[in-house]
Design an enzyme around this catalytic site. Structure first.
Site, short mmCIF file in Angstrom:
data_model
loop_
_atom_site.label_atom_id
_atom_site.label_comp_id
_atom_site.label_asym_id
_atom_site.label_seq_id
_atom_site.Cartn_x
_atom_site.Cartn_y
_atom_site.Cartn_z
N TYR A 199 9.52 9.90 -4.08
CA TYR A 199 9.01 8.52 -4.12
C TYR A 199 10.14 7.53 -3.83
CZ TYR A 199 7.63 4.06 -6.10
OH TYR A 199 7.40 2.72 -6.28
N ALA A 241 0.82 -1.22 0.00
CA ALA A 241 0.00 0.00 0.00
C ALA A 241 0.85 1.26 0.00
CB ALA A 241 -0.91 0.00 1.23
N HIS A 285 1.06 4.41 -16.61
CA HIS A 285 2.04 3.42 -17.08
C HIS A 285 1.91 3.14 -18.57
CE1 HIS A 285 2.03 2.42 -12.67
NE2 HIS A 285 3.28 2.74 -12.94
N LEU A 286 3.05 2.87 -19.16
CA LEU A 286 3.11 2.77 -20.62
C LEU A 286 2.19 1.68 -21.20
CD1 LEU A 286 4.42 3.62 -23.31
CD2 LEU A 286 6.18 1.89 -22.87
N ASP A 306 13.28 10.71 -16.05
CA ASP A 306 13.26 9.39 -16.69
C ASP A 306 14.66 9.01 -17.17
OD1 ASP A 306 10.70 8.36 -16.55
OD2 ASP A 306 10.06 9.15 -18.50
N THR A 330 11.47 -0.57 -4.94
CA THR A 330 11.43 -0.11 -6.33
C THR A 330 12.82 0.18 -6.89
OG1 THR A 330 10.78 1.78 -7.71
CG2 THR A 330 10.99 2.21 -5.38
N1 UDP Z 1 6.13 6.48 -21.33
C1 UDP Z 1 5.79 7.10 -22.53
N2 UDP Z 1 4.48 7.51 -22.67
C2 UDP Z 1 3.54 7.35 -21.72
C3 UDP Z 1 3.89 6.70 -20.49
C4 UDP Z 1 5.21 6.28 -20.35
O1 UDP Z 1 6.61 7.27 -23.42
O2 UDP Z 1 2.40 7.78 -21.92
C5 UDP Z 1 7.52 5.99 -21.16
C6 UDP Z 1 8.23 6.59 -19.95
O3 UDP Z 1 8.91 7.78 -20.31
C7 UDP Z 1 9.21 5.46 -19.60
C8 UDP Z 1 8.48 4.19 -20.03
O4 UDP Z 1 7.45 4.63 -20.93
O5 UDP Z 1 10.38 5.56 -20.38
C9 UDP Z 1 7.83 3.46 -18.88
O6 UDP Z 1 7.08 4.39 -18.11
P1 UDP Z 1 6.08 3.93 -16.97
O7 UDP Z 1 5.40 5.17 -16.47
O8 UDP Z 1 5.23 2.82 -17.46
O9 UDP Z 1 7.03 3.31 -15.86
P2 UDP Z 1 8.32 3.92 -15.09
O10 UDP Z 1 9.51 3.45 -15.87
O11 UDP Z 1 8.18 5.40 -15.05
O12 UDP Z 1 8.23 3.28 -13.75
#
Ligand code: UDP
Length: 327
Positions: free
Chosen positions: A141, A74, A189-190, A285, A117
């Protein structure tokens, strides 16, 4: 039969874990405040609607002998939000976790599995990232998670509380049975976003930056199937039950996929054209985040079953079709 308290068991990873523990014959209790989780995602065991800030509730719940172990899912997980509102992150991810650990101490429950993480590492100094990599988080975070990792070291030394910290890289995919999946609101998330663009719930997917120092210029991440993550928790639980000491593991496939590769996989799996728009990079990122999970393989005997990106996307797509009302 292990008696397990799953805190955050109504969330994405927690709900898959609760189902798994139920299937394995454990007595599971979920505690969740439903701030982002879903009651209908808790498929087995007891459910308690409550908050970790409620120390009286924790004292009532954690009676001596009632639980063998606690799994803690959580927490708040959005990096950007943690920069805007760090208090929210420190209050929940740190203070509330301390409340939980305090109630565990009082009840003499001394096995704890903690969702940590890759963000505890900060900017990668080398790749893939193993457990020896320096931990220098670059946002609240990541710091909130590292703080608890450090607290857990001290609690082991002083109170004998044994913990396993599992540092997830990119948790993804969905229950292969199609009963559970990712339902974050808002979704950031992507993989779910790409699939929402495929299902029509979104107009397009934005690619955050194409000038990274990677072969196709987009960021590389290590996507690990939710069921493989759950397996690592189960193996960690068994090791603690057998008297193993505290441990920290990085969990990923060791294989990175670029944002572009994920979009192509989604196109292959869904058979749909996905509209893509280039967007500015998202602050904080790193270009590449890939795990070296050798230690988990060696010590826990962990073997990811769903290392293939298309399989992971297929499971997530089955779930997205359900969410979009397409099936
Ligand atoms: N990403 C992207 N477009 C989106 C969401 C994420 O290009 O709409 C990219 C983000 O920059 C990262 C990867 O996808 O390189 C994974 O992002 P996510 O948020 O899923 O996980 P994170 O790596 O931030 O934990």
């Amino acid at each position: 039969m292990h008696k397990v308290l799953v805190v955050g068991g109504a969330g994405y990873i927690g709900s898959h874990m609760v189902k798994r523990l139920g299937q394995l014959g454990c007595a599971v209790t979920t505690l969740d405040n439903l701030s982002s989780g879903h009651r209908d995602a808790v498929l087995c065991g007891d459910f308690i609607h409550g908050d970790l800030a409620n120390t009286a509730l924790l004292a009532r719940l954690l009676q001596p002998g009632r639980f063998d172990a606690v799994m803690h899912f959580a927490s708040f997980i959005q990096v950007g939000e943690s920069v805007q509102d760090p208090a929210k992150y420190y209050e929940n991810n740190v203070t509330n976790t301390l409340h939980l650990l305090g109630a565990m101490r009082a009840a003499r429950v001394n096995r704890f599995i903690f969702s940590s993480t890759a963000a505890t590492f900060g900017e990668p100094q080398y790749s893939p990232i193993d457990e020896r990599h320096p931990q220098q988080p670059i946002n609240p975070y990541g710091r909130s998670k590292l703080m608890i990792e450090q607290v857990l070291e001290d609690y082991d030394r002083a109170y004998g509380l044994k913990s396993v910290c599992l540092r997830y890289f990119n948790a993804a995919g969905a229950d292969p049975d199609g009963e559970l999946g990712e339902r974050h609101e808002p979704e950031t998330h992507l993989i779910p976003l790409v699939l929402q663009a495929a299902s029509g719930r979104r107009s397009h997917i934005s690619v955050f930056g194409r000038d990274y120092d990677t072969p196709d210029g987009t960021c590389i991440r290590d996507y690990i199937h939710i069921n493989d993550l759950c397996e690592a928790h189960w193996l960690s639980l068994q090791s603690l039950m057998q008297g193993a000491g505290s441990q920290r593991y990085n969990l990923g496939n060791g294989q990175g996929f670029s944002v572009q590769a994920v979009i192509e996989a989604a196109q292959r799996v869904t058979g749909r054209t996905i509209a893509v728009q280039d967007a500015p990079l998202r602050e904080g990122d790193p270009a590449r985040l890939v795990a070296d999970a050798t230690l988990a393989r060696q010590q826990l005997g962990w073997r990811p079953q769903f290392a293939d990106l298309d399989t992971l996307v297929r499971h997530a797509w089955a779930w997205e079709q359900r969410m979009a009302g397409l099936t």
